[in-house]
Design an enzyme around this catalytic site. Structure first.
Site, PDB file in Angstrom:
ATOM      1  N   HIS A  65      33.924  43.927  35.694  1.00 25.46           N
ATOM      2  CA  HIS A  65      32.752  44.219  34.882  1.00 25.46           C
ATOM      3  C   HIS A  65      32.401  45.714  34.938  1.00 25.46           C
ATOM      4  O   HIS A  65      32.137  46.342  33.922  1.00 25.46           O
ATOM      5  CB  HIS A  65      31.589  43.366  35.360  1.00 25.46           C
ATOM      6  CG  HIS A  65      30.414  43.468  34.464  1.00 25.46           C
ATOM      7  ND1 HIS A  65      30.427  42.916  33.192  1.00 25.46           N
ATOM      8  CD2 HIS A  65      29.216  44.064  34.613  1.00 25.46           C
ATOM      9  CE1 HIS A  65      29.274  43.179  32.617  1.00 25.46           C
ATOM     10  NE2 HIS A  65      28.522  43.885  33.455  1.00 25.46           N
ATOM     11  N   GLU A  68      37.722  39.388  31.808  1.00 23.49           N
ATOM     12  CA  GLU A  68      36.436  39.006  32.378  1.00 23.49           C
ATOM     13  C   GLU A  68      36.030  37.611  31.914  1.00 23.49           C
ATOM     14  O   GLU A  68      35.467  36.826  32.686  1.00 23.49           O
ATOM     15  CB  GLU A  68      35.411  40.043  31.897  1.00 23.49           C
ATOM     16  CG  GLU A  68      34.259  40.271  32.814  1.00 23.49           C
ATOM     17  CD  GLU A  68      33.332  41.284  32.171  1.00 23.49           C
ATOM     18  OE1 GLU A  68      33.252  42.389  32.692  1.00 23.49           O
ATOM     19  OE2 GLU A  68      32.710  40.970  31.141  1.00 23.49           O
ATOM     20  N   ASN A 118      64.555  47.135  46.889  1.00 22.19           N
ATOM     21  CA  ASN A 118      65.901  46.937  47.393  1.00 22.19           C
ATOM     22  C   ASN A 118      65.944  45.764  48.373  1.00 22.19           C
ATOM     23  O   ASN A 118      66.811  44.908  48.289  1.00 22.19           O
ATOM     24  CB  ASN A 118      66.367  48.228  48.063  1.00 22.19           C
ATOM     25  CG  ASN A 118      67.779  48.126  48.556  1.00 22.19           C
ATOM     26  OD1 ASN A 118      68.706  48.064  47.780  1.00 22.19           O
ATOM     27  ND2 ASN A 118      67.927  48.050  49.867  1.00 22.19           N
TER      28      ASN A 118
END
Lengths: 148, 698
Positions: free
Chosen positions: B46, B68, B433
């Site tokens: 928000h 939201e 990796n």
């Protein structure tokens, strides 16, 4: 930036080199220092005397006499290092003595520096006549750029 | 309103909020029932939305707003949290992060997030995010239509839109053997595009820079004459990834969307379509267009408005952002003070005045404390880099269908800010990796009798003047034979060398340049960019990296880094009256040699150093030191330095000793001075130059 004539009144630092007086706009001067220990930096131009410790900042110094091909003199009590700030560069100029701070009227500055024969004309931005004194205004960009 | 001055603050705070979102999301995944966590995420989102809207970054605000909505629905128990929903929310956070980084890089924060927005909206409507059901249960007709559209899209995307003749097929097949990728690219220009031919030209220009265009539909001539609607297809071979191509093409203005589909060899040969999905499918780019914006306007805004007044519960740590340059100035001033302290101490010693001595001594102590503070002010906890990894590992493990737990140890360990800034990318590489090549798939792990879930541990700790960062996995380890075979085939080692190499040396081969252990280059561990880049980066920071690995047990990548880049250990040496500093990292040892030990080889003076012929470099000659008196005692002080496996002996007058120095630059006027890498200020206030040993050795 170094074209002094655009302003009406110009505040300059006046210094002595050999038998002549030179001027640099105060706005580019960060300070005037007494001569201090200079560390030689190898493989640089002859006029680069080395570096100094300027309050923790390593600052290169240039001998203006050598830069202008004037006869080299020994260091005197009056010898000063004028610290110049130009764009992102900071450089010290070794001069015979720092004499004065002056206000020059823009109208007293002449563009043609024909009067000074011995000096490389490139370095000169103009000449100011003040009563019986003659001030040579320096072109800092040119002084700080290698010629060759 | 002049917003530029707030931009930096906005970027920093946005990053913080997004980080908080990520962390809480990971937490939520572990405790899906805990709705207070959702509240935290909601608050961060928000605040971010509000800031983005104020700053005028509409796309950022818009996507945050949609995210939201979901969070709000979860908070109000309208939707139940599941992995799928979290995936989409994570995806949104990723997009938001990209936007913020774009803004930080001077961009406008715009990004094509259609696909994610669609998913968000479907979740909000209570439907599965990735539509699989034949009959979407929907309350809204629009949503239903969109889902239907979405179902068609992936199937359609697989079909080749162009037809190829035999010659073209051969070209594509051959190119794929040479590790080129073949793509079918669909470019749709905006309906209102004015200069279609110009846009086509720009698209082709980008393509031709990055590969070869095989054919296009309509043909190039027709395209140039604007004889097409707004969509055209191009067959293209390139080494670039689909994602990069898509991004590059989207940079052309008035391009509405770009779909880059990899032409899978098998699909191509057998002409099957939907059954074999290429692993590296292009970004899903739903065909849903204008309907979308209309719907977004109808999104309930009440939830957001209601919460406007609720104060953010973010516990703000009491910090202040300081420009690093100011810290440098402070450090410089401090050093100056330290030098004066030295002078005062010696004067006080000479004068021998009781009270003066006492005062100077107390001042010394205070300055010692002050020095510690000044030096540690640039230190940042390594957490600022580590905190992005949990999310990354989560995403990777989902992408690769592996089960992986990431443990982070010692995130509070502090490191110089400049090092922190550089270390992020190498770590990303190493973790990828480990996850990609190290940890095996659950089936393989089970077969080996290991727990299905692999563990990657990332830890940091201090030791001496160094920080160690280690990445340990309990994966497959490094296969010595495979590595050696690869190194031989790439000509990195010779047959003879390979027979005598220790396991450690073999392990380190994977960081040799031009080496990649992956049989198939995958998207995860980077497109063939080897670990050599990691090694180079770490070495450029004055650190080093080593690998320990046991097959089927796991590997440890260990990185050693200096605490700070601005302080280095040097050996101070003297030549005539000049003092030079030689970095300890280059020095092997020092020794005193006799004039008679010096041999001549091809006009080059050399010495025999432990059976090795080492050339001598007389620093006084290199640096043209003015000599008053010749040194005639027949002895020379030599510093043996190395560059890689080459050695050289630097001849000096005398050694002063080892010291920690603060590295300084020579400024902008003196650049590229031969064999000088910087300067430092000594205890007596004089400047000493630092020798660049690398420049002295060819």
């Amino acid at each position: 930036m170094t074209n002094a004539t655009e302003q009406k009144n110009l505040k300059v630092i006046v210094f002595q080199l050999a038998d002549k007086e030179y001027a640099i706009p105060v706005s580019h001067v960060k300070g005037i220092e007494k001569l201090m220990h200079i560390t030689r930096v190898p493989k640089t131009e002859r006029y680069v005397k080395g570096v100094i410790n300027l309050r923790g900042v390593v600052t290169p110094v240039i001998d203006l006499r050598e830069r202008f091909d004037l006869p080299v003199s020994g260091n005197e009590e009056t010898t000063r290092i004028i610290i110049i700030a130009l764009e992102t560069m900071e450089v010290g100029f070794i001069v015979d003595s720092a004499n004065d701070v002056l206000d020059i009227d823009a109208s007293s500055i002449e563009q043609q520096p024909e009067v000074v024969g011995s000096l490389l004309e490139d370095f000169i931005a103009g000449v100011a006549k003040l009563e019986n004194r003659l001030l040579i205004l320096l072109h800092l960009d040119k002084v700080l750029n290698p010629i060759d | 309103m002049e917003l530029n001055q707030y931009l930096e603050m906005f970027i920093e705070e946005s990053k913080e909020h997004l980080q908080a979102c990520s962390e809480h999301l990971l937490e939520l995944e572990k405790n899906p029932e805990d709705l207070t966590i959702v509240g935290e995420i909601f608050r961060s989102a928000h605040t971010l939305k509000g800031m983005a809207a104020t700053m005028g970054f509409e796309d950022l605000a818009d996507l945050t707003h949609k995210m939201e909505n979901i969070l709000d629905a979860i908070r109000n128990s309208k939707i139940k949290v599941n992995a799928e929903i979290l995936d989409v929310v994570f995806e949104s956070v990723d997009h938001l992060e990209e936007m913020v980084y774009d803004i930080a890089d001077g961009g406008d924060g715009k990004r094509n997030v259609q696909a994610t927005v669609e998913k968000l909206k479907r979740i909000e409507a209570g439907e599965p995010a990735t539509a699989v059901s034949e009959e979407p249960i929907s309350s809204q007709e629009v949503a239903a239509a969109m889902v239907a559209n979405e179902i068609e899209q992936p199937a359609e995307a697989l079909e080749l839109k162009l037809t190829y003749d035999d010659f073209e097929k051969t070209v594509i097949l051959q190119s794929s053997e040479q590790e080129f990728n073949a793509y079918e690219i669909t470019v749709a220009l905006r309906e209102d595009c004015l200069l279609k031919a110009a846009r086509v030209f720009m698209v082709f220009e980008i393509l031709e820079k990055n590969g070869d265009v095989i054919k296009s539909s309509p043909t190039v001539d027709k395209l140039e004459e604007e004889q097409f609607d707004s969509v055209f297809h191009v067959a293209f071979i390139s080494k670039e990834s689909a994602e990069d191509l898509q991004k590059m093409l989207m940079k052309v203005s008035e391009v509405d969307r770009v779909v880059v589909n990899k032409i899978d060899r098998d699909v191509f040969v057998t002409k099957t379509t939907a059954t074999e999905v290429p692993a590296e499918e292009a970004l899903p780019q739903p065909a849903v267009q204008e309907t979308e914006t209309a719907v977004s306007e109808e999104q309930p805004k009440t939830a957001a408005a209601k919460n406007n007044t609720s104060k953010s519960g973010h516990a703000s740590s009491k910090t202040i952002r300081v420009n690093i340059e100011r810290l440098d100035i402070l450090m410089n001033l401090f050093e100056e003070l330290a030098i004066d302290r030295g002078r005062l101490l010696s004067i006080a010693g000479d004068v021998n005045h009781g009270e003066l001595n006492e005062t100077v001594e107390r001042m010394s102590r205070t300055m010692g404390d002050l020095q510690n503070i000044v030096l540690t002010m640039r230190m940042v906890p390594v957490d600022t880099v580590f905190n992005r990894f949990p999310k990354m590992v989560r995403q990777l493990s989902r992408d690769l269908n592996k089960k992986i737990e990431l443990n982070i140890v010692g995130a509070e360990t502090e490191l110089d800010r400049t090092v922190i800034d550089e270390i992020g990318d190498p770590l990303v590489h190493l973790i990828r990796n480990s996850v990609d090549h190290g940890i095996e798939s659950p089936e393989v792990r089970r077969a080996k009798g290991k727990p299905e879930e692999g563990t990657v541990e990332l830890r940091a700790y201090h030791s001496g003047n160094y920080v160690f960062i280690e990445i340990e996995d309990d994966g497959a380890g490094i296969n010595r034979d495979k590595v050696l075979a690869k190194a031989l085939s790439k000509g990195i080692v010779t047959k003879e060398q390979s027979l005598t190499m220790t396991d450690k040396q073999v392990n380190e081969l994977i960081m040799a340049s031009g080496f990649s252990t992956a049989d198939v280059i995958s998207d995860v561990s980077g497109r063939g960019v080897g670990l050599d880049v990691v090694k180079t980066t770490i070495e450029s920071l004055g650190g080093n990296i080593s690998i320990e690995s046991t097959q089927n047990v796991g590997s440890v990548f260990s990185i050693q880094l200096p605490l700070t880049l601005s302080i280095i250990s040097v050996m101070l040496v003297e030549i005539e009256n000049e003092i030079y500093a030689i970095p300890l990292s280059s020095i092997i040892e020092t020794s005193i040699i006799r004039q008679s030990d010096i041999l001549n080889a091809h006009n080059q003076k050399v010495i025999d150093f432990r059976g090795k012929v080492v050339p001598l470099v007389f620093l006084e000659e290199i640096f043209e030191v003015p000599r008053a008196v010749q040194n005639n005692d027949g002895l020379h002080s030599v510093v043996i330095v190395r560059k890689g496996d080459k050695l050289a002996g630097l001849v000096v007058d005398s050694f002063i000793g080892q010291q920690e120095i603060v590295l300084k630059s020579l400024g902008n006027y003196l650049t590229n001075i031969f064999a000088i890498s910087g300067a430092t200020i000594l205890g007596n206030g004089k400047v000493a130059l630092i020798v660049d040993c690398n420049a002295l050795m060819k």
